[in-house]
Design an enzyme around this catalytic site. Sequence first.
Site, PDB file in Angstrom:
ATOM      1  CE  LYS A   1      -2.178  -3.418   5.959  1.00  0.00           C
ATOM      2  NZ  LYS A   1      -3.018  -3.116   4.513  1.00  0.00           N
ATOM      3  CB  THR A   2       2.460  -1.323   7.723  1.00  0.00           C
ATOM      4  OG1 THR A   2       0.842  -1.033   7.521  1.00  0.00           O
ATOM      5  CG2 THR A   2       3.813  -0.783   7.809  1.00  0.00           C
TER       6      THR A   2
ATOM      7  CG  ASP B   1       0.324  -3.478   1.992  1.00  0.00           C
ATOM      8  OD1 ASP B   1      -0.565  -4.931   2.523  1.00  0.00           O
ATOM      9  OD2 ASP B   1       0.341  -2.544   2.432  1.00  0.00           O
ATOM     10  CD  GLU B   2      -4.555  -2.437   1.304  1.00  0.00           C
ATOM     11  OE1 GLU B   2      -5.127  -3.376   1.140  1.00  0.00           O
ATOM     12  OE2 GLU B   2      -4.472  -1.401   2.264  1.00  0.00           O
TER      13      GLU B   2
ATOM     14  CD  GLN C   1      -9.117  -4.090   5.516  1.00  0.00           C
ATOM     15  OE1 GLN C   1      -8.982  -2.792   5.260  1.00  0.00           O
ATOM     16  NE2 GLN C   1      -8.925  -4.838   6.755  1.00  0.00           N
TER      17      GLN C   1
ATOM     18  NE  ARG D   1      -9.869   1.537   8.147  1.00  0.00           N
ATOM     19  CZ  ARG D   1      -8.812   0.339   8.106  1.00  0.00           C
ATOM     20  NH1 ARG D   1      -7.580   0.982   7.757  1.00  0.00           N
ATOM     21  NH2 ARG D   1      -9.242  -1.124   7.836  1.00  0.00           N
TER      22      ARG D   1
END
Length: 846
Positions: free
Chosen positions: A63-64, A251-252, A295, A653
């Site tokens: 996504k980044t 984001d997030e 998340q 992660r």
Amino acid sequence: MTRPGRLRRPAAVSVAAVRIDVLMQTAVEMSNALLDGLNPQQREAVLYRGQALLIVAGAGSGKTSVLTRRIAGLLETREAYPSQILAITFTNKAAAEMRERVRALVGNVAEGMWISTFHSACVRILRREAEQFGYSRNFTIYDSGDSRALLKRIIKDREADVLGFTVSSTANKISKLKNELADVESYARTVNHGDPSDSMFLEIFRDYSRALSSANAFDFDDLIAQTVYLFRAFPHIAAMYQKRFRHILVDEYQDTNHAQYALIRELTKEPAERDPGLISAVDGASLTVVGDSDQSIYAFRGADIRNIVEFERDFTGAKVILLEQNYRSTQNILTAANSVIANNFDRKDKKLWTSVGDGDKIVGYTGYSGHDEAQFVADEIQTLHEKGMAYKDIAVFYRTNSQTRALEEIFIRSALPYRIVGGTKFYERAEIKDVMAYLIAVANPADTLAVRRILNTPKRGIGPATETQLANFAEKNQMSFRDSLRFAGELGLGPKVTRAISELSNLLDEASVLAEPPAEGDAASDGVPEVLGLLISRSGYLDALRRSQDPQDEARAENVEELLSVTKEYQRNNPTGTLIDFLTEVSLVAAADELDDSSGTVSLMTLHTAKGLEYDAVFLTGIEEDLLPHRMSAGEPGGPAEERRLFYVGITRARKRLFLSLAMTRAQYGDVSVAMPSRYLQEIPGELIDWKQSPGMATSRGGTQPRALNARRDGYGGAYSVPGNRGGSSYGSQGGAQNGAQKPKTEWSNRVTGQMRDNGDLVLAAGDRIRHTDFGDGKVLGVTGEGAKRIAEVQFESAGRKRLLIKVAPLEKLDADGNPVSAASTAHDAAEGDQTDPRVDEFEPS
DNA sequence: TAGTGGATAGTTTTT
DNA sequence: CTATCCACTA
């Protein structure tokens, strides 16, 4: 590179025309550089143009990359100027990374963009507009510690503690209210005035808000909420930002709270028609949000998962793009993650997959104790390292900060370079807060909390009585507490105290002259370090620490000096940065911001801090009931589901290797309690885990067959009780060591941070025999390193090969007969007494 | 006013 | 267990 004139406002009509024209070129121009290597969904996410776009991005789905290319695309096609882009990230580190990656794609054009956290963006807006609503632009920011200190005073003044008010409960409640955009007035309307506890809370809330505003300060939650109020109260200010930001990316998004949501809503509104030059209305900004409801782990802090779940309903016509292909982890890791998260009902089904193959199995380990578990982690890390993995690519996660103790202790002994990310942060240390309070007192004299903090720090003979007198004087004469210091002579205090107060007051005055920004045209001043230098030397603060008998004060003095170099570094990087700028930056650092990729150390952090990061190898420790679904979460609605997401975040992660570990007993608050494997462990298919020591094996030490953990829940239920000693409290009080023959370990010196054991003078050479408190007897294979960092590689008879930091390892040299060489020659015996009694090795089958 | 010692209370995650 | 608070003494 000059920009084309045709893009210039004002006529929105022509803008619309240009947009179509640009869009047509877009696909062509972007396909080469920016779309390379993207899968179809990612490509669509980069290219889509519309008012609202939700990118549901599973963990590790790139996504980044998508976000940065989307921004780069907007810039490259000239659809937007950099100044029209606002990108919000979760941490400063993420913001810096994003800026860097955009720069790599399009070059220095990227300069004028706003890429920052919610909090920094709001500070920027608030500083600019502060005067509009009764604040001044040099306001300070209260971190949660400051808020608590303030609340503590208020609760005490109101004697609210007898009604059961505690600082933390009050702070939480106020924070929640602010996140819901409630202020004192709106809350007052909902209060039941008949209830003494309700009205008391209202009074506290009111006092707190008043204190903040008279201190010209905002707390964390205010930064967001006040910006929203600002926009709502002053439509022309809102319109300015609404017109300016044409593309907003968040984001997030799953971790946004209501106030943040409202802020986004305000910013994406169609600006009210105010500009006479404008022929027709400007559209609201286009909004792109990226997130993953699996998340979402900040509900406890007010994050509202509905923001993302209901995005489509909320922004009509929104486009949703799902990214499921994972580019980070092996399939085994992803399968484990998928199977765990599938147990959360009410979620949209989403399955991560990869094309890189299964990879290694997940490794599981059950330790007898937290220290055993830590030893396993240390040993595995050493093995990974020997096979070529860099320390910086390895991370250890845990649920609670208290779990670091055992890990730290073992890591130090094993000479593993590690770093704790987060935890007690540098800027939260008392000495740093003291010194920062001096800076704040200079930058924002209205901040009474800061002035009070330094009033008698270092000790100058100004006690609580004097402080009260000053406060009364200030109130009587309608002046700030800071200004009352100027009138010390009129209070009839003793000559010593009077002089101390005047000196402090003069020092602050001098410092504030120094802090003035340089006049127009002057060379940039090195203001911040100079101001700080003056304050810490003239106040006597640094000298007091250096002169102190307390050995810890030496470290504190070093920290203060460290802060001085931080300011120098800051000023080098920001030649025009003012004192207030520096204070702002410091207030808004997040735990993950401290991470330094080049550090060459293993990273230890909580699962929360780990979000957004990735490592080749990940250790998830303490996967136990009451710890991973944390005890406190059981009662809260949605608690267990959120804990499961936390586990999911941890698993995802890992790039290549994943280790899950737990302990059968865990030492907590001084005594030992039995731990049960986490329910989440069973949710991972058994064949994915290679148990080096399963919960079943760990109880029946003799080495039976590994029992599959996943087989049946009751399979290990009974087996978990610890032999003997369930009798309770006599345990810790007896000083433990003689109980060593029993299974659960007694206690360890938890002096990791204080003075360590010191074997500094112990000389070891290859061939020497030694005895280690935990590993038993062994032979030294070789010694490497210098001075305090000498490391012995030891082959133990039963515990295998270990590397030990000689200076701190609990070991003794043995003579030919196998007796300790001499108690006196090893410094630790003399220095530490009972803590170092040799004990039966808890790790060894006896 | 400063410093000490004993009692007590609090133990999740953090922008 | 540890950090903080409070009361008492010098």
